[in-house]
Design an enzyme around this catalytic site. Structure first.
Site, mmCIF file in Angstrom:
data_model
loop_
_atom_site.group_PDB
_atom_site.id
_atom_site.type_symbol
_atom_site.label_atom_id
_atom_site.label_comp_id
_atom_site.label_asym_id
_atom_site.label_seq_id
_atom_site.Cartn_x
_atom_site.Cartn_y
_atom_site.Cartn_z
ATOM 1 N N ILE A 92 -11.354 6.688 10.379
ATOM 2 C CA ILE A 92 -11.632 6.238 9.016
ATOM 3 C C ILE A 92 -12.659 7.193 8.400
ATOM 4 O O ILE A 92 -13.643 7.557 9.055
ATOM 5 C CB ILE A 92 -12.137 4.781 9.035
ATOM 6 C CG1 ILE A 92 -10.960 3.870 9.405
ATOM 7 C CG2 ILE A 92 -12.742 4.378 7.700
ATOM 8 C CD1 ILE A 92 -11.326 2.421 9.589
ATOM 9 N N ASN A 107 -2.342 11.534 2.797
ATOM 10 C CA ASN A 107 -2.196 10.856 4.091
ATOM 11 C C ASN A 107 -0.771 10.344 4.219
ATOM 12 O O ASN A 107 -0.142 9.986 3.214
ATOM 13 C CB ASN A 107 -3.165 9.670 4.162
ATOM 14 C CG ASN A 107 -3.068 8.920 5.490
ATOM 15 O OD1 ASN A 107 -3.005 9.530 6.557
ATOM 16 N ND2 ASN A 107 -3.020 7.586 5.425
ATOM 17 N N HIS A 109 1.338 7.294 6.122
ATOM 18 C CA HIS A 109 1.130 6.013 6.805
ATOM 19 C C HIS A 109 2.497 5.424 7.154
ATOM 20 O O HIS A 109 3.408 5.426 6.310
ATOM 21 C CB HIS A 109 0.355 5.055 5.890
ATOM 22 C CG HIS A 109 0.090 3.737 6.541
ATOM 23 N ND1 HIS A 109 -0.873 3.587 7.513
ATOM 24 C CD2 HIS A 109 0.690 2.529 6.406
ATOM 25 C CE1 HIS A 109 -0.860 2.318 7.934
ATOM 26 N NE2 HIS A 109 0.074 1.656 7.268
HETATM 27 C C1 GAR Z 1 2.784 8.999 12.466
HETATM 28 O O1 GAR Z 1 3.732 7.970 12.628
HETATM 29 C C2 GAR Z 1 1.859 8.683 11.298
HETATM 30 O O2 GAR Z 1 2.518 8.053 10.225
HETATM 31 C C3 GAR Z 1 0.893 7.749 11.942
HETATM 32 O O3 GAR Z 1 0.633 8.305 13.213
HETATM 33 C C4 GAR Z 1 1.798 8.998 13.648
HETATM 34 C C5 GAR Z 1 1.399 10.400 14.048
HETATM 35 O O4 GAR Z 1 2.446 11.087 14.673
HETATM 36 N N1 GAR Z 1 -0.304 7.641 11.171
HETATM 37 C C6 GAR Z 1 -1.062 6.548 11.123
HETATM 38 O O5 GAR Z 1 -0.828 5.558 11.760
HETATM 39 C C7 GAR Z 1 -2.266 6.693 10.210
HETATM 40 N N2 GAR Z 1 -2.947 5.442 10.086
HETATM 41 P P1 GAR Z 1 2.388 12.660 14.829
HETATM 42 O O6 GAR Z 1 1.027 13.004 15.481
HETATM 43 O O7 GAR Z 1 3.525 12.973 15.764
HETATM 44 O O8 GAR Z 1 2.534 13.265 13.495
#
Ligand code: GAR
Length: 206
Positions: A92, A107, A109
């Site tokens: 955060i 970002n 999400h």
């Molecule tokens: C993704 O699904 C992204 O949307 C999520 O983490 C994952 C990262 O995957 N983000 C969140 O939850 C943010 N709060 P990656 O490292 O393979 O891109």
């Protein structure tokens, strides 16, 4: 050419999709990938793609978010990014950090915001009996997972889905959505991009 920094905490599959998209006539180039976790496997993937990397281990700072961010800012500002993409960055950020980069901080999400800010988005969507899930790219403002929506991609929730099968389907959509929104943002295009399941190659073979 716009300069793009990307912040990750994990595997960085969205970061790889973003970096790979910034070639040819794309109006931006990746200049830096950073992480709050020195062990994030995405850092090695970024280095393999030829992008400079750094890590600032948030654990060194205990609860002192401002001190952690001061180091983050020092790395970022040396690279003079026009845009900063949070891509699975799981810290955060303080209002001070967000204000510093206001309008330049994106970002992704894994839910159809405003539904399911925070964690465990896929479990919550399945639990609620939703028929659709998806991902949102938004400008970061001070609330958690708030800020103007720049794009959304919808995917179906199928019978028998678990949080893991749904997460894998949403991730396919994220890899199309985030590069598309970044390209629009880097070209100064306003408005919002909405992708339906049919707009997402690879979804049907999943
Ligand atoms: C993704 O699904 C992204 O949307 C999520 O983490 C994952 C990262 O995957 N983000 C969140 O939850 C943010 N709060 P990656 O490292 O393979 O891109």
């Amino acid at each position: 050419m716009k300069r793009v920094a990307i912040l990750i905490s994990g595997g960085g599959s969205n970061m790889v999709a973003l970096v790979n998209s910034m070639t040819g006539d794309h109006p931006a180039r990746p200049v830096l990938v950073g992480s709050n976790d020195p062990a994030a496997s995405g850092l090695a993937r970024a280095a393999d793609l030829g992008v400079p990397t750094f890590a600032v281990d948030h654990k060194r700072f205990g609860r002192d978010r401002a001190a952690f961010e001061a180091e983050l800012v020092a790395h970022l500002d040396r690279a003079a990014p026009d845009l900063i993409c949070l891509a699975g960055f799981m810290r955060i950020l303080t209002p001070g950090f967000i204000a510093r980069y206001r309008g330049r901080l994106l970002n992704i999400h894994p839910s159809l915001l405003p539904k399911y800010p925070g964690l465990h988005t896929h479990a919550r969507a399945i639990e609620a009996g939703d028929r659709e899930a998806g991902a949102t790219v938004h400008e970061v403002s001070e609330g958690v997972d708030e800020g103007p929506i720049l794009g959304q991609a919808r995917v179906p929730i199928l019978k028998g889905d678990t949080p893991d099968t749904l997460a894998a389907r949403v991730l396919i959509a994220e890899h199309i959505l985030y590069p598309a929104v970044l390209r629009r943002a880097a070209s100064g295009q306003g408005g919002r991009l909405d992708l339906a399941p049919g707009d997402i190659p690879g979804l049907a073979d999943q």
